[in-house]
Design a protein around this motif. Structure first.
Motif, PDB file in Angstrom:
ATOM      1  N   LEU A  11      35.791  87.629  -2.654  1.00 46.98           N
ATOM      2  CA  LEU A  11      35.276  86.616  -2.054  1.00 46.98           C
ATOM      3  C   LEU A  11      36.327  86.154  -0.991  1.00 46.98           C
ATOM      4  O   LEU A  11      37.093  85.048  -0.996  1.00 46.98           O
ATOM      5  CB  LEU A  11      35.386  85.497  -3.135  1.00 46.98           C
ATOM      6  N   THR A  12      36.607  87.027  -0.211  1.00 50.52           N
ATOM      7  CA  THR A  12      37.477  86.969   0.954  1.00 50.52           C
ATOM      8  C   THR A  12      37.077  87.521   2.120  1.00 50.52           C
ATOM      9  O   THR A  12      36.303  88.754   2.136  1.00 50.52           O
ATOM     10  CB  THR A  12      39.004  87.081   0.694  1.00 50.52           C
ATOM     11  N   PHE A  22      34.002  80.690   0.852  1.00 50.69           N
ATOM     12  CA  PHE A  22      34.011  81.468  -0.177  1.00 50.69           C
ATOM     13  C   PHE A  22      34.785  80.717  -1.583  1.00 50.69           C
ATOM     14  O   PHE A  22      34.699  81.331  -2.720  1.00 50.69           O
ATOM     15  CB  PHE A  22      35.040  82.628  -0.001  1.00 50.69           C
ATOM     16  N   MET A  23      35.212  79.289  -1.371  1.00 53.34           N
ATOM     17  CA  MET A  23      35.544  78.653  -2.482  1.00 53.34           C
ATOM     18  C   MET A  23      34.786  78.165  -3.197  1.00 53.34           C
ATOM     19  O   MET A  23      33.489  77.867  -2.943  1.00 53.34           O
ATOM     20  CB  MET A  23      36.494  77.759  -1.995  1.00 53.34           C
ATOM     21  N   PRO A  28      29.755  73.228   1.868  1.00 54.85           N
ATOM     22  CA  PRO A  28      30.296  73.009   0.763  1.00 54.85           C
ATOM     23  C   PRO A  28      30.952  74.368   0.081  1.00 54.85           C
ATOM     24  O   PRO A  28      30.894  75.310   0.653  1.00 54.85           O
ATOM     25  CB  PRO A  28      29.007  72.694  -0.272  1.00 54.85           C
ATOM     26  N   ALA A  29      31.568  74.081  -0.893  1.00 56.29           N
ATOM     27  CA  ALA A  29      32.318  74.994  -1.726  1.00 56.29           C
ATOM     28  C   ALA A  29      31.758  75.420  -2.916  1.00 56.29           C
ATOM     29  O   ALA A  29      31.799  74.592  -3.856  1.00 56.29           O
ATOM     30  CB  ALA A  29      33.850  74.749  -1.708  1.00 56.29           C
ATOM     31  N   PRO A  30      31.036  76.423  -3.214  1.00 57.39           N
ATOM     32  CA  PRO A  30      30.797  77.499  -2.311  1.00 57.39           C
ATOM     33  C   PRO A  30      29.584  77.100  -1.296  1.00 57.39           C
ATOM     34  O   PRO A  30      28.871  76.331  -1.655  1.00 57.39           O
ATOM     35  CB  PRO A  30      30.308  78.727  -3.303  1.00 57.39           C
ATOM     36  N   GLY A  31      29.298  78.080  -0.118  1.00 58.46           N
ATOM     37  CA  GLY A  31      28.169  77.836   0.463  1.00 58.46           C
ATOM     38  C   GLY A  31      28.199  78.569   1.953  1.00 58.46           C
ATOM     39  O   GLY A  31      29.288  79.036   2.317  1.00 58.46           O
ATOM     40  N   PHE A  32      27.144  78.802   2.598  1.00 56.70           N
ATOM     41  CA  PHE A  32      27.028  79.328   3.749  1.00 56.70           C
ATOM     42  C   PHE A  32      25.999  78.333   4.665  1.00 56.70           C
ATOM     43  O   PHE A  32      24.982  77.877   4.183  1.00 56.70           O
ATOM     44  CB  PHE A  32      26.381  80.606   3.682  1.00 56.70           C
TER      45      PHE A  32
END
Ligand SMILES: *[C@@H]1O[C@H](CO)[C@@H](O)[C@H](O)[C@H]1NC(C)=O
Ligand SMILES: *[C@@H]1O[C@H](CO)[C@@H](O)[C@H](O)[C@H]1NC(C)=O
Ligand SMILES: *[C@@H]1O[C@H](CO)[C@@H](O)[C@H](O)[C@H]1NC(C)=O
Ligand SMILES: *[C@@H]1O[C@H](CO)[C@@H](O)[C@H](O)[C@H]1NC(C)=O
Ligand SMILES: *[C@@H]1O[C@H](CO)[C@@H](O)[C@H](O)[C@H]1NC(C)=O
Ligand SMILES: *[C@@H]1O[C@H](CO)[C@@H](O)[C@H](O)[C@H]1NC(C)=O
Ligand SMILES: *[C@@H]1O[C@H](CO)[C@@H](O)[C@H](O)[C@H]1NC(C)=O
Length: 695
Positions: free
Chosen positions: A351-352, A500-501, A587-591
């Motif tokens: 997740l990075t 990624f958060m 948003p966290a998480p999101g794309f």
């Protein structure tokens, strides 16, 4: 290339095919096929995936990996936190460091040969409808899909004229010569006819592999592949992971890269002998070889290049290829004795932004070398982890984000294509998994995170073939908030933003302020007045299913017929004309995929030719949909046998959900095949539908 065939080929005796007895005969064909007895003992709590509690307490799950219920904890927030507001300045004249031009088919699939008869279809006459739908979604966005049928099982594969019960693949489980428990297999030419029939529906092109278990070259797959697939045969892999042959006992100690080159030259001689002795096909496929397919075993790619591999084989090599997985789960899957990797510990590593970058950095020299040689450089097989992936990682929303960042990073790094592997029921990482054969009447497909990554990549790169990708090192290069721009002809068309958060409070969402021109670009500001945005969403990186792309989902385990469900939702963001910025929240998480102009959106959704971008999709409503609802009493199913299944299908035919099923997604043109059987379609039925005027 590019567009779907407007109409499917008409079969001969159409009217006969429309009648009911024929229909039942299909059922009997299916039910005769071992191991697909349709004696269904449906025990909801004992069927893999049937108990959907999905919490960490189900970590002792013992069913098939593809339906594992392990949910990990999302990693904590990074410390220090990244800035949650940052600017992205783009120019209107390209950017230094952009990739070579990329096609929308960049992210393809690698299907293990031994499961091709589960994923693609039973044989050339019974193609999996959900598979067609899944591919149709991608073809609509990208113009085409590239699929490799191969893997470890190709090495010992042997073509035979026929197999019992119209089977196209049979595993020889008595022979255990193979590494990852994928037994040697026999296959018939009908596998190739099936692939050809699929390509006649949709623009799908294929890679096959020439067996390399010994040097008594078995060229049948190349000969018949070229004959049957013609231009749909893209290339032929020669040697799968040769750098692991010695470790796996397939070559003697000391066998190295130069021995491999000699064997490749021996293969080329064999192909040329075939051409000289009259094969009309060898002349063509002798130019389609793909190598060296090294997989971070005991050789680096440079060790192969340094043998003179490319120059020696120049006219025969289509692409230069490697295979690579970031990690392996072999210790847990095969009890190798090595330390078992704990997925929870491993999860943050995916997740990075470093994840993709670290994976690719050993290959940057090779991608530059390939470019200098005028050859494409392709990642021929990859996924989250070899030996099946990790429970809770490979099947999580985190893997979808990882897959997007990794694929974009590969594109930016001048790979020309990356194939994500599809295994059987016993792996966690499948982009899509058909139900176990004996459950195909009451279960549908399971769509994994990597399929969502592929949808996103298809849209990010679009249909023009001119997309150039650049890693923007956004937010001072922060690893949790990567961003990419996609240019076409030096004009920025799309921006890809990842977060990624995971933070359900909402406070870790970030806002990227995108500007085009102006600033210190020396260009007049040309930020648009508004942009369109599609989001890939889930509540946590740990979430296992029900992800949405622009509001549409493929649901949970066993719920998809391959068509997106729900209304598509595309956000319109008004930009600020004073500051000349478009503020995009992620948003966290999101794309988020930001379309900088309407043409950029059209190119990703209608084949770019303005003819209206509706995916041709294929309904499986006749059986599977209704089977999953209350329409059929589970008691009936539990006591039914093959015979009864026929009755059930008869019932389904009369409860066809033609219109609702066909419109299961905005912009999806329904092509109802109301006589689809068990999630598979007989090609002839398509003709029936044509005759029916539904198309
Ligand atoms: C399907 O087959 C598997 C493996 O043979 C078996 O364990 C399972 O019980 C079967 N399921 C049903 C519903 O028949
Ligand atoms: C599940 O596994 C854990 C540790 O692996 C063990 O302590 C526990 O007893 C198991 N639970 C069940 C219900 O088997
Ligand atoms: C290679 O595979 C073929 C087909 O499965 C088999 O007949 C042959 O014996 C194998 N060769 C070796 C050296 O194992
Ligand atoms: C599918 O393959 C079969 C060969 O088994 C062939 O006879 C048939 O015409 C093909 N159908 C289509 C639509 O191409
Ligand atoms: C890059 O690859 C070429 C070809 O194998 C090799 O000659 C060169 O030494 C490599 N460079 C580095 C920095 O590894
Ligand atoms: C990709 O290729 C382009 C064109 O040769 C080059 O400018 C760019 O630096 C390369 N990118 C990487 C990451 O090597
Ligand atoms: C997916 O959505 C369905 C329907 O809303 C729900 O029943 C199921 O629990 C969800 N699964 C997951 C893993 O969120």
């Amino acid at each position: 290339m590019g567009r779907l065939p407007a109409l499917l080929p008409l079969p001969s005796s159409l009217s006969v095919l429309l009648c009911f007895p024929w229909f039942l005969s299909i059922i009997s064909v299916l039910t005769q096929d071992p191991p697909a007895q349709v004696t269904i003992y449906y025990q909801p709590n004992k069927t893999p995936g049937a108990s959907q509690t999905n919490t960490a307490s189900t970590a002792n799950y013992t069913g098939a990996a593809a339906y594992d219920t392990t949910v990990l904890n999302p990693p904590g927030l990074p410390n220090p936190m990244p800035a949650l507001q940052f600017g992205i300045q783009l120019t209107n004249r390209g950017m230094i460091g952009m990739s070579i031009p990329q096609a929308g088919s960049f992210m393809g699939f690698s299907i293990e040969m031994s499961v091709a008869n589960q994923v693609l279809g039973k044989n050339s006459k019974h193609i999996q409808v959900p598979f067609l739908n899944l591919m149709s979604n991608l073809v609509k966005r990208s113009g085409g899909v590239h699929i490799r049928v191969g893997g470890n099982t190709q090495e010992f594969a042997e073509m035979v004229p026929s197999l019992p019960n119209d089977r196209i693949i049979l595993k020889d489980t008595t022979n255990t010569n193979n590494p990852t428990q994928t037994p040697p297999l026999e296959y018939t030419p009908d596998l190739l006819y099936m692939m050809r029939n699929i390509s006649d529906f949709l623009n799908i092109r294929w890679y096959l592999g020439i067996p390399f278990n010994d040097t008594n070259w078995r060229l049948q797959i190349a000969e018949r592949g070229e004959e049957i697939l013609g231009d749909y045969l893209l290339g032929l892999q020669a040697g799968n992971e040769p750098d692991l042959y010695v470790r796996h006992g397939h070559r003697p100690q000391g066998w190295g890269p130069s021995d491999f080159l000699s064997e490749m030259q021996s293969l080329v001689s064999a192909i040329q002998n075939s051409a000289n002795s009259g094969s009309p096909y060898a002349q063509k496929y002798q130019r389609l070889l793909i190598g060296p397919n090294v997989n971070t075993g005991d050789w680096t790619p440079e060790m192969v290049w340094d043998t003179g591999f490319v120059d020696a084989l120049y006219d025969h090599l289509l692409y230069l290829t490697v295979e690579h997985y970031p990690a392996d789960n072999c210790a847990a899957q095969f009890h190798t004795g090595a330390t078992v990797v704990d997925p929870q510990t491993e999860f943050p590593n995916y997740l990075t932004h470093q994840a993709g970058r670290n994976l690719i950095s050993p290959y940057l020299n090779s991608s530059a070398y390939a470019q200098s040689k005028g050859k494409k450089f392709v990642l021929f097989e990859t996924n989250t982890a070899s030996c099946g992936g990790f429970p809770g990682i490979s099947d999580s929303f985190g893997a979808a984000l990882w897959g997007i960042d990794y694929a974009l990073q590969l594109a930016y790094s001048n790979f020309s294509e990356a194939l994500f592997h599809v295994g059987g029921q016993n792996v966690y990482y499948n982009p899509f998994t058909p139900p176990p054969t004996n459950q195909s009447t009451f279960h549908q497909w399971t769509i994994g995170p990597i399929y969502y990554s592929a949808l996103v990549m298809a849209e990010a790169l679009g249909t023009t073939g001119s997309a150039q990708v650049i890693d923007l090192s956004a937010n001072d290069g922060n690893d949790y908030t990567p961003a990419y721009a996609i240019y076409e002809n030096d004009v920025p068309v799309r921006v890809a933003l990842i977060n990624f958060m995971t933070d359900n409070s909402g406070t870790s969402a970030y806002t990227a302020s995108i500007s085009i021109g102006g600033g210190d670009t020396g260009q007049p500001a040309s930020t648009p007045s508004s942009v369109k945005v599609k989001y890939l969403s889930a509540s946590s990186v740990s979430q296992k299913a029900n992800f949405t792309w622009a509001g549409q989902t493929f649901g949970d385990h066993f719920t998809s017929d391959g068509r997106p469900m729900g209304e598509e939702s595309i956000q319109t963001i008004q930009c600020d004309s004073t500051s000349s910025t478009c503020q995009i929240s992620v948003p966290a998480p999101g794309f988020a995929l930001v379309f900088l102009n309407d043409k950029a959106l059209e190119e990703s959704t209608d084949g770019g030719n303005g003819e209206g971008g509706e995916a041709t999709t294929y309904s499986t409503t006749a059986v599977t949909k209704t089977m999953n609802t209350a329409t059929i009493d589970q008691e009936v199913l539990a006591t039914s046998n093959g015979h009864r299944a026929g009755d059930l299908v008869g019932r389904m035919g009369s409860t066809s959900r033609r219109s609702s099923g066909a419109r299961a997604g905005r912009g999806v043109k329904g092509m109802d095949m109301s006589m689809v059987v068990m999630g598979m379609i007989s090609i002839q039925v398509v003709g029936g539908v044509l005759l029916d005027g539904v198309w």
